[in-house]
Design an enzyme around this catalytic site. Structure first.
Site, short mmCIF file in Angstrom:
data_model
loop_
_atom_site.label_atom_id
_atom_site.label_comp_id
_atom_site.label_asym_id
_atom_site.label_seq_id
_atom_site.Cartn_x
_atom_site.Cartn_y
_atom_site.Cartn_z
N GLU A 12 0.88 -1.11 0.15
CA GLU A 12 -0.14 0.12 0.08
C GLU A 12 0.77 1.17 -0.11
O GLU A 12 0.41 2.19 0.67
CB GLU A 12 -0.95 0.15 1.11
CG GLU A 12 -2.10 -1.15 0.96
CD GLU A 12 -3.36 -0.86 2.16
OE1 GLU A 12 -2.62 -0.23 3.18
OE2 GLU A 12 -4.61 -1.13 1.78
N GLU A 36 -6.63 -7.65 -0.73
CA GLU A 36 -7.43 -7.71 0.45
C GLU A 36 -8.89 -6.99 0.32
O GLU A 36 -9.04 -6.03 -0.68
CB GLU A 36 -6.65 -6.56 1.31
CG GLU A 36 -5.41 -7.03 1.93
CD GLU A 36 -4.57 -5.75 2.81
OE1 GLU A 36 -5.44 -5.22 3.59
OE2 GLU A 36 -3.42 -5.83 2.62
C1 GAL Z 1 -5.08 -2.57 4.70
C2 GAL Z 1 -3.55 -3.05 5.25
C3 GAL Z 1 -3.48 -4.36 5.96
C4 GAL Z 1 -4.48 -4.19 7.26
C5 GAL Z 1 -5.73 -3.83 6.60
C6 GAL Z 1 -7.03 -3.68 7.67
O1 GAL Z 1 -4.84 -1.19 4.27
O2 GAL Z 1 -2.73 -3.16 4.10
O3 GAL Z 1 -2.23 -4.42 6.57
O4 GAL Z 1 -4.11 -2.88 7.99
O5 GAL Z 1 -5.92 -2.95 5.97
O6 GAL Z 1 -8.10 -4.12 7.12
#
Ligand code: GAL
Length: 797
Positions: A382, A454
């Site tokens: 990210e 994610e």
């Molecule tokens: C994302 C991040 C993860 C975790 C997640 C929580 O932005 O890459 O490490 O923090 O959010 O939803």
């Protein structure tokens, strides 16, 4: 060559001092520790990230036999978090930055042979060091210590530094050896043993790639992870001198070989020429109390849970390379792995970037022989675009492994893409809208592959102790995203955030240093959302049947929501007090129809009873049934169209309001009546494969399940994961039974964590660790209001 496990005999101090480098230092005063080791065990939650930040010291003294002289003495640390300086007899011999990759130190020129020597490690676990992932905030704890295995290899003056193996689905393979020392007069021998036991032998020059072919090779694929055992030997050829010198093996390596071809295309991932949709979860490598410092058995268990319980075909090792034992298990079980360099959103200065580039090298060199790895993460998770940096990370990775594509996780759209695959965290689903956005609206590289890395996570944190509606909405979000991903044919697949809850920094999570983002809790107990994944496996691999909610309406602030069943069966039959009501089948054209096993809506609690038991004509029964079923969800505020259907009979004087109320009470309500029992029966083919009973609780029991009841102490300490569950007389989880459980261990083992643990959402867990001795261990678990339970753990040494 010889190999020694070096996980014993270490002494530890939380305050490093130069004194410990001295051979004569009185080390007995230091703590005796076993590896894997954490510099600080932490409480379950409300822990403090400052507690593990320190410069600590490890020390080990050992005898170096004279016979080692002239050989290479290689000391390998699989991971030290996060900056390590290694000293041999007081001399600084190596420095390694980065807590997620291995490093090797050649001690040969620093050792004194025939006497005692001292190795010391200065371990910096401060989060202020200029090393990835540090520099700004991080949503996970980073812990500290020598938390993965240590080994000592005694090698000849000529040895195999590495062998890179590349094997494709057509049975071809190539071995690229890398040799230290003069290899003239040496030959490379490769033996490959097929899963069926057939053996194949190959020979080639020591300093050149070795090409070979296995006819009709059984391919590696998540559904059939065929592994071949490859043994590579570096052999000193026979010399026809007088007297003749026989050939002998200088060094050898064992590698698991998988024949598979990875091809990422614009429309998805093709494995061995066949399109495959990724369904995975993100995994951190952390555990309650111990952080990262857990033995191989726990790493392997996680892989087994992902594959066998959660029916994933892939895992992302967020946000760093994870232990070799975890990836080995992925090779064996058939889990595709997306692994990436350490980092979280922040990109540092040139020194920091140099370490990140070094992390790229180490990641690829150390993990490229795993058939399960299908994609390298070449970006800091990210982070923003940094063209020069990311051109370099991609170049370095491709140079060391031209066989796999690169990706790099972004949370930004249309970013510059030096990778082969655009990998994106799609957090667009908010509970009401579509599960994901279209590929074309995200990527700047439409001709390249696209994958979602994610979703969910912070969008809807969920504790096991949350109320029924919350738990259900969490599960439905996962179902909706999976549906979206499957429906979009040009998305290669997705990784949900995340496998289990994890400890985090003060800036994140629920204020108690936990991100409750898992489909499992920290002890790997299932939340309802886990069933969304579990139910996607074929029923032959284990029947799954789970309700999205509960039949007790009083836990819902208003009326209960729609009730769904997560199952891989063909049909679900509903019984009320053992009277058959009706059956339900998955709707492949419905809301979740793209899934292999769509959740099934349970929307009829009346069935044919209005005809059979009440004597209504079928048409009238159909109208009233619709009203009765709708009133479960809408109460008195029925949608006008449905309400009109019932009112019609009142207007015609065929029914009174009281009649309708009585029917509602009879078929929907349960006040005052003797206990109502609902039974859901899952049927596959013509067999009943699972049952769930929902009935008033009459008896509370404690269930204790040891996930790995046989431990092996060696080459490190081992531990068992024990899951605790409060259940009723039917085996159903008691969601709010949050009583304490007292844990007592007898036998050669010790508990990790407190001896009294609270149930959280009716669930808890503990770890029982070996102490170096063999024997039988009993864990006694006593929970108020239930009979005590004992489980047995066998320890082998
Ligand atoms: C994302 C991040 C993860 C975790 C997640 C929580 O932005 O890459 O490490 O923090 O959010 O939803």
């Amino acid at each position: 060559m010889e190999r020694y496990d070096w996980n014993e005999g270490w002494r530890f101090t939380p305050n490093f001092t130069e004194g410990i480098l001295d051979v004569n230092y009185p080390a007995d005063a230091l703590e005796n520790i076993r590896i894997p080791h954490t510099v600080k065990t932490l409480p379950f939650h409300y822990c403090n990230e400052k507690d593990y930040q320190m410069i600590s010291g490890y020390r080990k003294s050992f005898f170096a036999p004279a016979s080692w002289q002239g050989k290479h003495i290689l000391l390998t640390f699989e991971a030290v978090a996060h900056e390590a300086t290694v000293y041999c007899n007081g001399v600084d011999v190596a420095h390694h930055c980065g807590g997620y990759t291995a490093f090797t130190v050649d001690l040969s020129t620093h050792l004194k042979y025939g006497v005692d020597n001292v190795i010391a490690v200065k371990c910096d676990s401060n989060e202020t060091i200029n090393v990835p992932p540090f520099g700004y905030v991080i949503d996970y704890l980073t812990y500290g210590g020598i938390y993965r295995k240590v080994t000592l290899d005694i090698k000849e003056s000529i040895y195999l530094r590495d062998v890179f193996v590349y094997a494709t689905a057509d049975g071809n393979f190539r071995l690229y050896p890398s040799i230290v020392g003069e290899s003239t007069g040496c030959t490379l021998h490769a033996e490959i043993i097929a899963p069926t036991g057939e053996k194949y032998a190959f020979k080639g020059k020591a300093d050149a790639p070795l090409y070979g072919y296995i006819p009709n090779a059984a391919t590696w694929h998540p559904e059939h992870p065929n592994l071949y055992a490859l043994n590579v030997k570096l052999v000193r050829d026979a010399i026809a001198s007088e007297p003749p010198v026989a050939a002998f093996t200088l060094d050898e390596m064992d590698i698991n070989l998988g024949f598979r071809t990875i091809d990422f295309r614009a429309d998805g991932l093709y494995l061995n020429g066949e399109k495959i949709k990724i369904r995975g979860l993100n995994r951190h490598q952390s555990f309650a109390y111990q952080g990262y410092a857990m033995p191989d058995s726990q790493q392997v268990l996680d892989a087994e849970i992902l594959k066998n319980e959660l029916a994933c075909n892939a895992v992302r090792t967020s946000h760093y390379p994870q232990s070799q034992s975890f990836i080995d298990a992925c090779d064996k079980l058939g889990l595709l792995v997306f692994t990436e360099i350490p980092g979280w959103q922040y990109i540092g200065d040139e020194d920091w970037k140099d370490i990140a580039i070094q992390n790229c090298r180490e990641m690829v060199l150390q993990y490229r022989n795993h058939p399960s790895i299908f994609l390298w993460g070449a970006r800091i998770n990210e982070s923003a675009d940094d063209d020069e940096f990311y051109q370099k990370t991609n170049d370095v990775i491709r140079r060391l492994d031209p066989t796999r594509p690169t990706g790099g996780v972004r949370c930004i759209k249309n970013s510059n893409c030096f990778e082969d695959v655009y990998t994106y965290n799609d957090f667009s689903h908010s509970g009401k809208n579509a599960g994901c956005v279209a590929k074309r609206s995200v990527t700047s590289a439409p001709k390249k592959g696209y994958m979602v890395t994610e979703y969910n996570g912070h969008m809807y944190p969920t504790k096991t102790s949350d109320d029924a509606l919350h738990r259900q909405l969490h599960a439905m979000r996962h179902a909706t995203v999976l549906q979206g991903i499957r429906a979009h044919k040009d998305i290669a697949g997705s990784f949900g955030w995340c496998m289990f809850d994890y400890n985090t920094h003060k800036d994140f999570g629920s204020g108690d240093r936990i991100c409750y983002h898992g489909v499992l809790d920290m002890f790997r107990n299932s939340k309802v959302a886990a069933a969304v994944y579990a139910s996607q496996k074929p029923v032959e691999k284990g029947a799954v049947l789970e309700l999205s909610g509960i039949m007790q309406s009083g836990d819902y602030a208003q009326l209960p929501p729609e009730l769904w069943v997560f199952t891989n069966a063909d049909e679900v039959r509903l019984y009320r007090n053992e009277k058959y009501i009706t059956s339900f089948k998955p709707d492949y054209n419905g809301k979740y129809g793209a899934l292999e096993h769509p959740p099934i809506l349970i929307d009829d609690f009346v069935g044919e009873q209005l005809v059979t038991d009440e004597g209504f004509a079928p048409a009238v029964a159909a109208d009233i049934k619709e009203c009765l079923n709708a009133s479960r969800i809408y109460g008195m505020n029925l949608p006008t169209k449905i309400k009109a259907k019932a009112m019609k009979y009142i207007m015609l004087n065929q029914l009174t309001m009281q009649d309708l109320t009585d029917l509602h009470n009879k078929y929907n309500g349960n006040w005052g009546v003797s206990a109502v029992e609902y039974r859901f029966e899952a049927v596959a083919g013509d067999k009943v494969v699972a049952n769930i009973v929902q009935t008033p609780v009459e008896k509370v029991s404690l269930s204790a399940k040891v996930l790995n009841p046989v431990l092996t102490d060696g080459p490190t300490w081992d531990c068992a994961c024990v899951q605790l569950k409060a259940i009723d007389q039917t085996g159903a989880l008691l969601h709010y039974y949050d009583e304490p459980v007292c844990l007592t261990v007898t036998g050669p083992a010790k508990l990790i964590g407190p001896t009294i643990v609270p149930m959280r959402g009716g669930l808890a867990g503990t770890y029982v660790a070996s102490t170096g001795k063999a024997g039988s261990v009993t864990l006694r678990c006593e929970m108020a209001g239930a009979p005590a339970v004992e489980v047995t753990i066998e320890i082998k040494v």
